[in-house]
Design an enzyme around this catalytic site. Structure first.
Site: not given
Ligand SMILES: *Cc1c(COP(=O)(O)O)cnc(C)c1O
Length: 390
Positions: A187
């Protein structure tokens, strides 16, 4: 599989600076390594970012969304409307609380939920809408919240990819209902793994704190009770130290990503990508929505390429990899996964999502990239699509 060259360009690369590494060292040496002062400081900094709204952190973005659903009292018998073009966690957490995800088709331009389709899917069992801001691009937030309020629905925003994105100049998370972010390694800012939920009231925040630690309520020196069982979803101070350092670079990160996205649009025009049938993201100034450019995604013209809809993308990705360029797929449509098929979802039900799910490719985009990298990606993609066209 080909071995990547040493100058291999991945589609994403997290950057943890020396100051963050030093802060992690201090936490590890401090004698308090799990949730503590750093976690509280990180939550306070996030609350400042989101205009003073209550914020609590969790072990990951998926846990954050599951707790959001529990705070909204969503469970068996309830329907939650969402998009099939998202990380599968979005739907899995709805299943985890015993509710039913209802997928609707996407708008092929934004690749986000089509709000007309959302409205058409509302039934007496619908309890919430769960929009996803793919690659950081928000949906029409005015329309979303007008619809939710008209039908008495909660909104649980899967803003996992949307930190520092805006709607009409307002930061995503600074307004709205329950807004969930992820700090997973890919992210825009990371805590390695982690997430946070922006809430409406102190009462919701208290419930979130309980649900992230077994539901435990402590009183005095020795009192303990559980009214509602929770899980083990707290964020450690080690992760929070990384997050605090990353948060300090948020403006720089967002600005750099916007520059690189602009470079992509310029190079895409120079190399005639649109003329080859490659669909680019929404242009920068198209709407009231400002993306944080979490990803730069194109949709390949799979029908025009060798291998057709089933094979074309794989061939293009392999060709790029041989030339030292990493790409990703975000995402295959969830409704066609075996488990979701077993709930009755089928090919043909969500045609835009299915077409885009077959052709979408994430190109490299991270702050340490250079304009020359963007140039190389566009040139190689153009050559590859020409060579592999039917
Ligand atoms: C990364 C992500 C998640 C989940 O996050 P995690 O931290 O990996 O559990 C959920 N929805 C979207 C759209 C994502 O990109």
């Amino acid at each position: 599989m080909t071995t990547p060259a040493s100058d291999f360009l991945p589609f994403v690369r997290p950057e943890i600076d020396a100051a963050a590494i030093a802060d992690v060292g201090k936490v590890l040496a401090s004698g308090w390594i799990t949730s503590g002062p750093k976690m509280h400081a990180f939550e306070a900094a996030l609350s400042d970012l989101f205009g003073g709204r209550p914020v609590r952190t969790f072990a990951n973005g998926s846990a954050t969304m599951e707790i959001a659903l529990r705070i909204a009292d969503i469970g068996p018998g309830d329907e939650v409307i969402t998009t099939p073009i998202t990380w599968v966690a979005t739907a899995n957490v709805v299943i985890a609380v015993g509710a039913r995800p209802v997928f609707v088709d996407i708008d092929p331009r934004t690749r986000n939920l089509d709000l007309d389709a959302v409205e058409a899917a509302i039934t007496p069992r619908t309890r919430a809408i769960m929009p996803v801001y793919l690659s950081g691009l928000p949906v029409d937030m005015d329309r979303l919240y007008a619809m939710a309020s008209k039908h008495g629905l909660r909104v649980i925003e899967d803003a996992a990819q949307a930190i520092d994105s805006r709607w009409q100049g307002r930061r995503i998370g600074a307004f709205g209902d329950l807004v969930s972010f992820s700090f997973q390694a890919n992210k825009n800012i990371t805590t390695i793994e982690g997430g946070c939920l922006v809430m409406n009231t102190p009462e919701e925040a208290v419930r979130a704190e309980r649900l992230r630690l077994q539901g435990v309520i402590r009183t005095g020196m020795d009192g303990m009770d559980v009214e509602e069982p929770g899980g083990k979803f707290n964020l450690t101070d080690v992760n929070a130290a990384v997050g605090l350092a990353q948060l300090g670079s948020l403006d720089t990160i967002t600005a750099r990503r916007a520059e690189l996205a602009e470079a992509y649009f310029r190079c895409a025009a120079d190399h005639g990508l649109a003329g080859l049938g490659i669909e680019l993201p929404q242009p920068l100034d198209a709407q009231a929505a400002t993306t944080n450019w979490h990803m730069f995604q194109v949709v390949l013209p799979t029908g025009r390429l060798q291998g057709g809809p089933a094979q074309a993308r794989q061939r293009v990705m392999e060709a790029l990899r041989e030339r030292g360029i990493g790409t990703g797929v975000h995402y295959p449509p969830i409704h066609l996964f075996s488990y979701y098929r077993s709930l009755g979802w089928r090919e043909g039900m969500l045609p835009h999502a299915e077409r885009i799910g077959r052709g979408i490719v994430t190109l490299p985009l991270f702050p340490a990239m250079q304009a020359a990298d963007v140039e190389r990606v566009c040139e190689t993609l153009s050559e590859t699509c020409k060579r592999l066209s039917k």
